[in-house]
Motif scaffolding. Sequence first.
Motif, PDB file in Angstrom:
ATOM      1  N   VAL A  29       0.857  -1.184   0.000  1.00  0.00           N
ATOM      2  CA  VAL A  29       0.000   0.000   0.000  1.00  0.00           C
ATOM      3  C   VAL A  29       0.896   1.238   0.000  1.00  0.00           C
ATOM      4  CG1 VAL A  29      -1.615   1.388   1.355  1.00  0.00           C
ATOM      5  CG2 VAL A  29      -1.985  -1.053   1.143  1.00  0.00           C
ATOM      6  N   GLY A  30       0.637   2.167  -0.927  1.00  0.00           N
ATOM      7  CA  GLY A  30       1.338   3.441  -0.974  1.00  0.00           C
ATOM      8  C   GLY A  30       0.359   4.588  -0.853  1.00  0.00           C
ATOM      9  N   ILE A  31       0.658   5.564   0.003  1.00  0.00           N
ATOM     10  CA  ILE A  31      -0.258   6.678   0.272  1.00  0.00           C
ATOM     11  C   ILE A  31       0.509   7.990   0.217  1.00  0.00           C
ATOM     12  CG2 ILE A  31      -1.916   7.659   1.889  1.00  0.00           C
ATOM     13  CD1 ILE A  31      -1.912   4.862   3.268  1.00  0.00           C
ATOM     14  N   GLY A  32       0.038   8.912  -0.595  1.00  0.00           N
ATOM     15  CA  GLY A  32       0.571  10.264  -0.622  1.00  0.00           C
ATOM     16  C   GLY A  32      -0.439  11.218  -0.011  1.00  0.00           C
ATOM     17  N   SER A  33      -0.023  12.021   0.961  1.00  0.00           N
ATOM     18  CA  SER A  33      -0.955  12.908   1.664  1.00  0.00           C
ATOM     19  C   SER A  33      -0.425  14.332   1.703  1.00  0.00           C
ATOM     20  CB  SER A  33      -1.230  12.410   3.081  1.00  0.00           C
ATOM     21  OG  SER A  33      -0.040  12.328   3.834  1.00  0.00           O
ATOM     22  N   LEU A  34      -1.330  15.280   1.568  1.00  0.00           N
ATOM     23  CA  LEU A  34      -1.036  16.705   1.723  1.00  0.00           C
ATOM     24  C   LEU A  34      -1.689  17.162   3.017  1.00  0.00           C
ATOM     25  CD1 LEU A  34       0.349  19.103   0.322  1.00  0.00           C
ATOM     26  CD2 LEU A  34      -1.889  19.677  -0.661  1.00  0.00           C
ATOM     27  N   ARG A  35      -0.871  17.739   3.919  1.00  0.00           N
ATOM     28  CA  ARG A  35      -1.357  18.009   5.264  1.00  0.00           C
ATOM     29  C   ARG A  35      -1.084  19.458   5.663  1.00  0.00           C
ATOM     30  NH1 ARG A  35       0.962  12.823   8.575  1.00  0.00           N
ATOM     31  NH2 ARG A  35       2.714  14.234   8.910  1.00  0.00           N
ATOM     32  N   LEU A  36      -2.063  20.054   6.337  1.00  0.00           N
ATOM     33  CA  LEU A  36      -1.924  21.363   6.954  1.00  0.00           C
ATOM     34  C   LEU A  36      -1.782  21.172   8.457  1.00  0.00           C
ATOM     35  CD1 LEU A  36      -4.709  23.353   5.065  1.00  0.00           C
ATOM     36  CD2 LEU A  36      -2.234  23.565   4.733  1.00  0.00           C
ATOM     37  N   GLY A  37      -0.813  21.841   9.061  1.00  0.00           N
ATOM     38  CA  GLY A  37      -0.576  21.653  10.483  1.00  0.00           C
ATOM     39  C   GLY A  37      -0.402  22.951  11.232  1.00  0.00           C
ATOM     40  N   LEU A  38      -0.603  22.891  12.542  1.00  0.00           N
ATOM     41  CA  LEU A  38      -0.374  24.005  13.453  1.00  0.00           C
ATOM     42  C   LEU A  38       0.546  23.503  14.550  1.00  0.00           C
ATOM     43  CD1 LEU A  38      -1.133  26.956  14.142  1.00  0.00           C
ATOM     44  CD2 LEU A  38      -2.963  26.024  15.582  1.00  0.00           C
ATOM     45  N   ILE A  39       1.687  24.225  14.774  1.00  0.00           N
ATOM     46  CA  ILE A  39       2.722  23.780  15.692  1.00  0.00           C
ATOM     47  C   ILE A  39       2.898  24.828  16.781  1.00  0.00           C
ATOM     48  CG2 ILE A  39       5.091  22.959  15.868  1.00  0.00           C
ATOM     49  CD1 ILE A  39       3.439  21.421  13.844  1.00  0.00           C
ATOM     50  N   GLY A  40       2.993  24.357  18.012  1.00  0.00           N
ATOM     51  CA  GLY A  40       3.204  25.257  19.130  1.00  0.00           C
ATOM     52  C   GLY A  40       4.387  24.841  19.971  1.00  0.00           C
ATOM     53  N   SER A  41       5.166  25.841  20.469  1.00  0.00           N
ATOM     54  CA  SER A  41       6.302  25.572  21.342  1.00  0.00           C
ATOM     55  C   SER A  41       6.592  26.815  22.179  1.00  0.00           C
ATOM     56  CB  SER A  41       7.544  25.200  20.517  1.00  0.00           C
ATOM     57  OG  SER A  41       8.690  25.125  21.339  1.00  0.00           O
ATOM     58  N   SER A  42       6.891  26.623  23.444  1.00  0.00           N
ATOM     59  CA  SER A  42       7.241  27.756  24.310  1.00  0.00           C
ATOM     60  C   SER A  42       8.677  28.208  24.106  1.00  0.00           C
ATOM     61  CB  SER A  42       7.053  27.360  25.783  1.00  0.00           C
ATOM     62  OG  SER A  42       7.891  26.272  26.111  1.00  0.00           O
ATOM     63  N   THR A  43       9.477  27.389  23.382  1.00  0.00           N
ATOM     64  CA  THR A  43      10.883  27.735  23.158  1.00  0.00           C
ATOM     65  C   THR A  43      11.187  28.016  21.705  1.00  0.00           C
ATOM     66  OG1 THR A  43      11.490  25.407  22.913  1.00  0.00           O
ATOM     67  CG2 THR A  43      11.598  26.341  25.124  1.00  0.00           C
ATOM     68  N   GLY A  44      10.136  28.165  20.858  1.00  0.00           N
ATOM     69  CA  GLY A  44      10.360  28.329  19.433  1.00  0.00           C
ATOM     70  C   GLY A  44      11.140  29.580  19.087  1.00  0.00           C
ATOM     71  N   ARG A  45      12.084  29.472  18.134  1.00  0.00           N
ATOM     72  CA  ARG A  45      12.881  30.610  17.686  1.00  0.00           C
ATOM     73  C   ARG A  45      12.505  31.042  16.278  1.00  0.00           C
ATOM     74  NH1 ARG A  45      18.757  28.556  18.865  1.00  0.00           N
ATOM     75  NH2 ARG A  45      19.303  30.334  17.516  1.00  0.00           N
ATOM     76  N   LEU A  46      11.614  30.279  15.604  1.00  0.00           N
ATOM     77  CA  LEU A  46      10.961  30.820  14.418  1.00  0.00           C
ATOM     78  C   LEU A  46       9.912  31.793  14.937  1.00  0.00           C
ATOM     79  CD1 LEU A  46      10.345  27.693  12.182  1.00  0.00           C
ATOM     80  CD2 LEU A  46      11.988  29.520  11.762  1.00  0.00           C
ATOM     81  N   ARG A  47       9.944  33.028  14.516  1.00  0.00           N
ATOM     82  CA  ARG A  47       9.071  34.018  15.114  1.00  0.00           C
ATOM     83  C   ARG A  47       8.699  35.082  14.093  1.00  0.00           C
ATOM     84  NH1 ARG A  47      14.295  34.657  16.829  1.00  0.00           N
ATOM     85  NH2 ARG A  47      15.265  36.662  16.425  1.00  0.00           N
ATOM     86  N   ILE A  48       7.649  35.837  14.391  1.00  0.00           N
ATOM     87  CA  ILE A  48       7.268  36.944  13.535  1.00  0.00           C
ATOM     88  C   ILE A  48       7.884  38.227  14.074  1.00  0.00           C
ATOM     89  CG2 ILE A  48       5.143  35.867  12.758  1.00  0.00           C
ATOM     90  CD1 ILE A  48       3.645  37.537  14.778  1.00  0.00           C
TER      91      ILE A  48
END
Length: 203
Positions: free
Chosen positions: A184-203
Amino acid sequence: MVGFYLGGHVGYGRGSGRNTLYDPAADPRPGAAGSAFGSLLGGLQSGYNDLLASRLLVGIEADISFPNYLDDGIVASRSTASGAVTEKLDLISTVRGRAGYASDHWLLYATAGLAWSQARFLEDAGSASSEDKVLRWRSGWALGAGAELAIAPGWTARLEYLYDQLGKAGGTFASGTAYQSTAVGIGSLRLGLIGSSTGRLRI
């Protein structure tokens, strides 16, 4: 995100499979067939990232997705002499390494690792009391790529494509009918929301 993070995702997956059915009541020879399927999916992911001085981000992530949370998760259905055999996916999970380039606002990455799933095989002989069930774990690999964008302090949005290739699984029902899902082979397109109190990617 740099450090530990947790998030969720929704999306849609399309796939194909190959299977073999042995029905002694109809034909002593196994019969092979292919199938195509699609399903909505949703799940959770968690991981850890580290950002090097070169802006190279490396990390590891584990996730779990449920292909049938708004659908029936059917991969294939085969008719037998007395009813039908149905193959379903209950869940798909991966553990993957990630590597990419990060700025303060966005991340582009590639990912690869191990995948496994729980497969459910059902034989229905035509009455509600005669359904037989076989559960099996199957393993494989996953490969994909994605992008993340900082949308608020400590929060990023993700768009990811992931391909899962799963190996063989099957079983024999009480009736003597045998079914094997060969791939079985599956290709998926996914939208996600990620949260972290230490994240350094920022606006």
